[in-house]
Design a protein around this motif. Sequence first.
Motif, PDB file in Angstrom:
ATOM      1  N   LYS A   1       0.856  -1.182   0.000  1.00  0.00           N
ATOM      2  CA  LYS A   1       0.000   0.000   0.000  1.00  0.00           C
ATOM      3  C   LYS A   1       0.895   1.237   0.000  1.00  0.00           C
ATOM      4  N   VAL A   2       0.750   2.064  -1.049  1.00  0.00           N
ATOM      5  CA  VAL A   2       1.522   3.292  -1.200  1.00  0.00           C
ATOM      6  C   VAL A   2       0.551   4.424  -1.473  1.00  0.00           C
ATOM      7  N   ASN A   3       0.601   5.473  -0.663  1.00  0.00           N
ATOM      8  CA  ASN A   3      -0.313   6.613  -0.825  1.00  0.00           C
ATOM      9  C   ASN A   3      -1.763   6.162  -0.897  1.00  0.00           C
ATOM     10  N   ASN A   4      -2.086   5.174  -0.075  1.00  0.00           N
ATOM     11  CA  ASN A   4      -3.450   4.646   0.062  1.00  0.00           C
ATOM     12  C   ASN A   4      -3.912   3.840  -1.150  1.00  0.00           C
ATOM     13  N   TYR A   5      -2.985   3.494  -2.048  1.00  0.00           N
ATOM     14  CA  TYR A   5      -3.313   2.650  -3.195  1.00  0.00           C
ATOM     15  C   TYR A   5      -2.682   1.281  -3.005  1.00  0.00           C
ATOM     16  N   LEU A   6      -3.447   0.247  -3.281  1.00  0.00           N
ATOM     17  CA  LEU A   6      -2.919  -1.108  -3.233  1.00  0.00           C
ATOM     18  C   LEU A   6      -2.187  -1.449  -4.521  1.00  0.00           C
ATOM     19  N   SER A   7      -1.192  -2.316  -4.394  1.00  0.00           N
ATOM     20  CA  SER A   7      -0.536  -2.919  -5.543  1.00  0.00           C
ATOM     21  C   SER A   7      -0.342  -4.396  -5.247  1.00  0.00           C
ATOM     22  N   ALA A   8      -0.354  -5.201  -6.292  1.00  0.00           N
ATOM     23  CA  ALA A   8      -0.069  -6.626  -6.185  1.00  0.00           C
ATOM     24  C   ALA A   8       1.143  -6.933  -7.055  1.00  0.00           C
ATOM     25  N   ASN A   9       2.213  -7.401  -6.427  1.00  0.00           N
ATOM     26  CA  ASN A   9       3.479  -7.633  -7.136  1.00  0.00           C
ATOM     27  C   ASN A   9       3.925  -6.393  -7.905  1.00  0.00           C
ATOM     28  N   GLY A  10       3.654  -5.224  -7.339  1.00  0.00           N
ATOM     29  CA  GLY A  10       4.044  -3.970  -7.974  1.00  0.00           C
ATOM     30  C   GLY A  10       3.070  -3.443  -9.001  1.00  0.00           C
ATOM     31  N   HIS A  11       1.976  -4.151  -9.276  1.00  0.00           N
ATOM     32  CA  HIS A  11       0.976  -3.718 -10.253  1.00  0.00           C
ATOM     33  C   HIS A  11      -0.196  -3.055  -9.524  1.00  0.00           C
ATOM     34  N   LEU A  12      -0.621  -1.919 -10.024  1.00  0.00           N
ATOM     35  CA  LEU A  12      -1.637  -1.120  -9.346  1.00  0.00           C
ATOM     36  C   LEU A  12      -2.984  -1.818  -9.310  1.00  0.00           C
ATOM     37  N   VAL A  13      -3.614  -1.773  -8.149  1.00  0.00           N
ATOM     38  CA  VAL A  13      -5.022  -2.162  -8.014  1.00  0.00           C
ATOM     39  C   VAL A  13      -5.848  -0.933  -8.357  1.00  0.00           C
ATOM     40  N   THR A  14      -6.563  -0.992  -9.467  1.00  0.00           N
ATOM     41  CA  THR A  14      -7.289   0.190  -9.944  1.00  0.00           C
ATOM     42  C   THR A  14      -8.614   0.395  -9.219  1.00  0.00           C
ATOM     43  N   THR A  15      -9.223  -0.673  -8.746  1.00  0.00           N
ATOM     44  CA  THR A  15     -10.438  -0.602  -7.939  1.00  0.00           C
ATOM     45  C   THR A  15     -10.317  -1.640  -6.830  1.00  0.00           C
ATOM     46  N   SER A  16     -10.341  -1.191  -5.596  1.00  0.00           N
ATOM     47  CA  SER A  16     -10.216  -2.126  -4.480  1.00  0.00           C
ATOM     48  C   SER A  16     -11.575  -2.329  -3.813  1.00  0.00           C
ATOM     49  N   ASP A  17     -11.666  -3.401  -3.052  1.00  0.00           N
ATOM     50  CA  ASP A  17     -12.823  -3.667  -2.185  1.00  0.00           C
ATOM     51  C   ASP A  17     -14.142  -3.752  -2.951  1.00  0.00           C
ATOM     52  N   VAL A  18     -14.157  -4.465  -4.054  1.00  0.00           N
ATOM     53  CA  VAL A  18     -15.423  -4.776  -4.713  1.00  0.00           C
ATOM     54  C   VAL A  18     -16.076  -5.890  -3.892  1.00  0.00           C
ATOM     55  N   ALA A  19     -17.149  -5.555  -3.197  1.00  0.00           N
ATOM     56  CA  ALA A  19     -17.715  -6.474  -2.211  1.00  0.00           C
ATOM     57  C   ALA A  19     -18.511  -7.578  -2.868  1.00  0.00           C
ATOM     58  N   ALA A  20     -18.321  -8.792  -2.398  1.00  0.00           N
ATOM     59  CA  ALA A  20     -19.120  -9.949  -2.796  1.00  0.00           C
ATOM     60  C   ALA A  20     -19.644 -10.609  -1.532  1.00  0.00           C
ATOM     61  N   ASP A  21     -20.683 -11.421  -1.691  1.00  0.00           N
ATOM     62  CA  ASP A  21     -21.229 -12.116  -0.532  1.00  0.00           C
ATOM     63  C   ASP A  21     -20.222 -13.068   0.091  1.00  0.00           C
ATOM     64  N   ASN A  22     -19.280 -13.534  -0.697  1.00  0.00           N
ATOM     65  CA  ASN A  22     -18.322 -14.514  -0.187  1.00  0.00           C
ATOM     66  C   ASN A  22     -16.882 -14.022  -0.277  1.00  0.00           C
ATOM     67  N   GLY A  23     -16.702 -12.713  -0.147  1.00  0.00           N
ATOM     68  CA  GLY A  23     -15.339 -12.202  -0.134  1.00  0.00           C
ATOM     69  C   GLY A  23     -15.233 -10.839  -0.781  1.00  0.00           C
ATOM     70  N   VAL A  24     -14.098 -10.607  -1.428  1.00  0.00           N
ATOM     71  CA  VAL A  24     -13.815  -9.291  -1.981  1.00  0.00           C
ATOM     72  C   VAL A  24     -12.980  -9.464  -3.246  1.00  0.00           C
ATOM     73  N   MET A  25     -13.173  -8.532  -4.188  1.00  0.00           N
ATOM     74  CA  MET A  25     -12.362  -8.499  -5.402  1.00  0.00           C
ATOM     75  C   MET A  25     -11.580  -7.191  -5.453  1.00  0.00           C
ATOM     76  N   HIS A  26     -10.344  -7.296  -5.924  1.00  0.00           N
ATOM     77  CA  HIS A  26      -9.523  -6.122  -6.202  1.00  0.00           C
ATOM     78  C   HIS A  26      -9.167  -6.162  -7.684  1.00  0.00           C
ATOM     79  N   VAL A  27      -9.566  -5.145  -8.426  1.00  0.00           N
ATOM     80  CA  VAL A  27      -9.303  -5.097  -9.866  1.00  0.00           C
ATOM     81  C   VAL A  27      -7.849  -4.669 -10.068  1.00  0.00           C
ATOM     82  N   VAL A  28      -7.076  -5.497 -10.736  1.00  0.00           N
ATOM     83  CA  VAL A  28      -5.645  -5.249 -10.869  1.00  0.00           C
ATOM     84  C   VAL A  28      -5.294  -4.967 -12.329  1.00  0.00           C
TER      85      VAL A  28
ATOM     86  N   VAL B   1      -2.041  -9.058 -15.417  1.00  0.00           N
ATOM     87  CA  VAL B   1      -2.124 -10.471 -15.070  1.00  0.00           C
ATOM     88  C   VAL B   1      -0.891 -10.792 -14.223  1.00  0.00           C
ATOM     89  N   LEU B   2      -1.093 -11.325 -13.041  1.00  0.00           N
ATOM     90  CA  LEU B   2       0.003 -11.550 -12.107  1.00  0.00           C
ATOM     91  C   LEU B   2       0.754 -12.830 -12.449  1.00  0.00           C
TER      92      LEU B   2
END
Length: 300
Positions: A121-148, A151-152
């Motif tokens: 987390k840098v400046n309140n933005y998530l990254s996965a393996n250095g790739h930006l998460v463009t939309t975080s915390d997409v709520a689902a009934d069985n968890g959460v999605m982070h749009v990255v 492709v990791l």
Amino acid sequence: MSTLFSSCKHVDTPVAVTHTITDILVVNNSFTFLRAAVQRAGMTDMLRTGTYTVFAPTDDAFRAAGYADVAAINQLPVAAVTALVQYHVIDKSVPASAIQGGQTVGLQTLLPANGMVYISKVNNYLSANGHLVTTSDVAADNGVMHVVSAVLSPPNADAISTILSDPQNFSLLAAAVQRAGAGLLTVLQSTTAATIFAPTNEAFIASGYTPSAIAGANPAALQRLLNYHLLPGRYFSNQFINGQTPKTVLGSTIRMNVSGSSVSITALGDTTTAATVVRPDILSTNAVIHRIDRVLIPPP
């Protein structure tokens, strides 16, 4: 909920409407490649139950990774597609709030071998393996999605194995590590996280480190030089800050120069020309490797 992640169905009478991870993938046409991969992997029903976090590459991310269309996904071996999807799924809910600012956390994915993904987390933005998460915390009934945004890819083997596997760029670095002796090899093969600024073959030659010069170099001097290219801890390129002066394993500092997505490093022993990061974020199990175009010269 935004229109991008709209309800799965619209009805006029009250009914139980589910928004599982699978439901979101089914109705959202930003994820047709990922949807096809989940289906080919036979994981559609699984992602309707349990609790998961999914790092979800968009269709544009798949295209940027070289997948021309959904047909390309469906032509892959099932085992390969399964491994791809598994590496984007964690078997618990990890919202953005679970990651502290400035922190990098390794999380085990469903991929059994070399399946760690590193979340920052840098400046309140998530990254996965250095790739930006463009939309975080997409709520689902069985968890959460982070749009990255990419492709990791799973980490390679340890750092030295990763370097040895790329002789076109790193054969002289590998030779220098071998000449420097067991101490440096132990560091690069250990489980201790590190960041490596890895000069290319051309960078070594430009600094006078030809194959014969490396073969005849003083091992202690080479170890000192190479330790100046190592940082303790795992740092992806988007975690560097302009003007930052991290301390290397040698004990002396370097200066990070950041402009947009461009990163370069000024060495204390050569302040006239910075080394540019020409390929960032090469991930191994114990290090992040950044390919650079100049050798970093430590202070006398």
